[in-house]
Design an enzyme around this catalytic site. Structure first.
Site, PDB file in Angstrom:
ATOM      1  N   ASN A  10      44.936   6.974  -6.450  1.00  0.00           N
ATOM      2  CA  ASN A  10      46.080   6.055  -6.376  1.00  0.00           C
ATOM      3  C   ASN A  10      45.632   4.626  -6.187  1.00  0.00           C
ATOM      4  OD1 ASN A  10      47.976   8.154  -6.425  1.00  0.00           O
ATOM      5  ND2 ASN A  10      48.034   8.313  -4.194  1.00  0.00           N
ATOM      6  N   GLY A  38      44.585   7.269  -2.592  1.00  0.00           N
ATOM      7  CA  GLY A  38      44.874   8.620  -3.079  1.00  0.00           C
ATOM      8  C   GLY A  38      44.108   9.571  -2.185  1.00  0.00           C
ATOM      9  N   ASN A  42      40.103   9.413  -1.613  1.00  0.00           N
ATOM     10  CA  ASN A  42      39.614   9.133  -0.251  1.00  0.00           C
ATOM     11  C   ASN A  42      38.726  10.272   0.256  1.00  0.00           C
ATOM     12  OD1 ASN A  42      41.264   6.869  -0.302  1.00  0.00           O
ATOM     13  ND2 ASN A  42      42.922   7.833   0.847  1.00  0.00           N
ATOM     14  N   ASN A 179      47.916  17.789   9.697  1.00  0.00           N
ATOM     15  CA  ASN A 179      48.336  17.122  10.931  1.00  0.00           C
ATOM     16  C   ASN A 179      49.540  17.858  11.531  1.00  0.00           C
ATOM     17  OD1 ASN A 179      50.678  16.213   9.643  1.00  0.00           O
ATOM     18  ND2 ASN A 179      49.775  14.252   9.073  1.00  0.00           N
ATOM     19  N   THR A 218      44.752  18.010  13.175  1.00  0.00           N
ATOM     20  CA  THR A 218      44.468  16.681  13.733  1.00  0.00           C
ATOM     21  C   THR A 218      45.705  16.179  14.479  1.00  0.00           C
ATOM     22  OG1 THR A 218      45.074  15.656  11.616  1.00  0.00           O
ATOM     23  CG2 THR A 218      42.744  16.070  11.988  1.00  0.00           C
ATOM     24  N   LEU A 219      45.455  15.571  15.642  1.00  0.00           N
ATOM     25  CA  LEU A 219      46.552  15.186  16.539  1.00  0.00           C
ATOM     26  C   LEU A 219      46.503  13.704  16.888  1.00  0.00           C
ATOM     27  CD1 LEU A 219      46.041  18.232  18.938  1.00  0.00           C
ATOM     28  CD2 LEU A 219      47.879  18.015  17.280  1.00  0.00           C
ATOM     29  N   ASP A 244      44.617   0.014  11.144  1.00  0.00           N
ATOM     30  CA  ASP A 244      45.241   0.640   9.969  1.00  0.00           C
ATOM     31  C   ASP A 244      44.845   2.118   9.957  1.00  0.00           C
ATOM     32  OD1 ASP A 244      46.219   1.430   7.523  1.00  0.00           O
ATOM     33  OD2 ASP A 244      45.312  -0.208   6.388  1.00  0.00           O
ATOM     34  N   ASP A 250      42.132  11.641   5.848  1.00  0.00           N
ATOM     35  CA  ASP A 250      41.222  11.926   4.725  1.00  0.00           C
ATOM     36  C   ASP A 250      39.768  11.785   5.167  1.00  0.00           C
ATOM     37  OD1 ASP A 250      43.437  12.225   3.057  1.00  0.00           O
ATOM     38  OD2 ASP A 250      43.449  10.098   2.541  1.00  0.00           O
TER      39      ASP A 250
HETATM   40  O1  RIB Z   1      46.088   9.609   3.010  1.00  0.00           O
HETATM   41  C1  RIB Z   1      46.207   8.267   2.618  1.00  0.00           C
HETATM   42  C2  RIB Z   1      46.537   8.190   1.160  1.00  0.00           C
HETATM   43  O2  RIB Z   1      47.803   8.782   0.955  1.00  0.00           O
HETATM   44  C3  RIB Z   1      46.667   6.781   0.624  1.00  0.00           C
HETATM   45  O3  RIB Z   1      45.450   6.267   0.142  1.00  0.00           O
HETATM   46  C4  RIB Z   1      47.755   6.923  -0.438  1.00  0.00           C
HETATM   47  O4  RIB Z   1      47.305   6.709  -1.736  1.00  0.00           O
HETATM   48  C5  RIB Z   1      48.345   8.320  -0.257  1.00  0.00           C
HETATM   49  O5  RIB Z   1      47.915   9.171  -1.219  1.00  0.00           O
END
Ligand code: RIB
Length: 302
Positions: A10, A38, A42, A179, A218-219, A244, A250
């Protein structure tokens, strides 16, 4: 052992907002930044930065070629990614608040153009002992899982975003990584009670899956749990100031699987993964926030 991640790619458009927007409201964003993202991309980058040799399969439009460069720069093989004409690359609109929380609007684009023919061009190159890493942002997931199991592959599933269509795939997962929200949705979808406490949640999930499967829950700031074969292992979160949280899950998934698939103990893989995720949340963006193996080992103390 070879690792194939068949997943989404993404373009993430991240808007810095004072708080999440509500229905009917107009809210000004303080900034807009574009990142590679994405869940598939990731996790491939996290697996590679954690030290594994990774192949990524998926699809982009012409507007997403820079995502392939980002994968290659991280050492990921992109030979199984198809570039589609007249289709837009998947993208997201992400709101990020000052505390680092996010909410994500996803447009699947090329990720929803994965076909059975594409799967059949990729999976015959893999077999017993190889691992397939999946999330839920591409089309034809049931076909992928069924064909990977038929080839004797280990299947790691991150059921995100969670939907009831994934429920029949759960018995095929050797690793289920999710999660709290996804865990509650999953148990609700199975018609089972949803415990509030993380430990009871992990145990309830493990009871709903084959005994050999590992459930990794994951918590966030409460750490993570792994339930497998009647054992429950706990890992505390590494305290940091988050800017962030996008791709924290991921990063955890990639580093945990890299550790577990290369023979580390579950305890070590969880410590590796939570340290990596803690570093990722101190940086903006999805893929660019994922740390290297060396950074993680330095923070872990070896
Ligand atoms: O898990 C984070 C991802 O979720 C972001 O990079 C976004 O693209 C969505 O797929």
């Amino acid at each position: 052992m070879r690792v194939l991640c068949f997943g989404s790619l993404n373009i993430d458009y991240v808007y810095e907002v004072p708080r999440f927007i509500t229905g009917g409201e107009t809210l000004a964003a303080a900034s807009l930044r574009r990142f590679s993202g994405g869940k598939g991309l990731n996790q491939s980058i996290a697996l590679a930065r954690a030290g594994l040799e990774v192949r990524h399969a998926g699809a982009v439009g012409r507007d997403g070629l820079f995502l392939l460069e980002e994968l290659r720069a991280a050492g990921v093989d992109t030979g199984y990614v198809e570039v589609l004409e007249d289709v837009q690359t998947g993208h997201t609109v992400i709101q990020r608040t000052p505390s680092g929380e996010n909410c994500i609007l996803l447009y699947g684009g090329a990720n929803r153009s994965i076909t059975r023919e594409h799967i059949d061009r990729v999976l015959p190159d893999f077999g017993p002992g190889d691992a397939l890493v999946l999330q839920n942002e591409i089309s034809e997931l049931p076909c992928l899982v069924e064909r990977a199991k038929a080839r004797g592959m280990t299947v790691a599933l991150n059921p995100s975003p969670m939907e009831d269509g994934l429920l029949p795939l759960l018995p095929c997962a050797d690793y289920l990584l999710l999660n709290e929200i996804e865990a509650a949705q999953l148990l609700g979808g199975l018609g089972k009670p949803v415990p509030e406490a993380g430990e009871a949640l992990a145990e309830a999930l493990a009871a709903a899956l084959p005994a050999s499967a590992a459930v990794v829950l994951t918590l966030g700031a409460q750490g993570s749990l792994c339930a497998r074969g009647g054992r429950l292992i706990k890992q505390a979160a590494v305290p940091v100031r988050a800017v962030d949280t996008t791709a924290a899950g991921d990063t955890y998934t990639g580093f945990f699987l890299a550790g577990a698939l290369s023979g580390q103990s579950v305890e070590r893989a969880m410590a590796y993964a939570s340290t990596a995720a803690a570093i990722a949340v101190t940086r903006p963006g999805a893929a660019p926030s994922i740390p290297s193996r060396e950074e993680v080992l330095a923070k872990l103390g070896g």
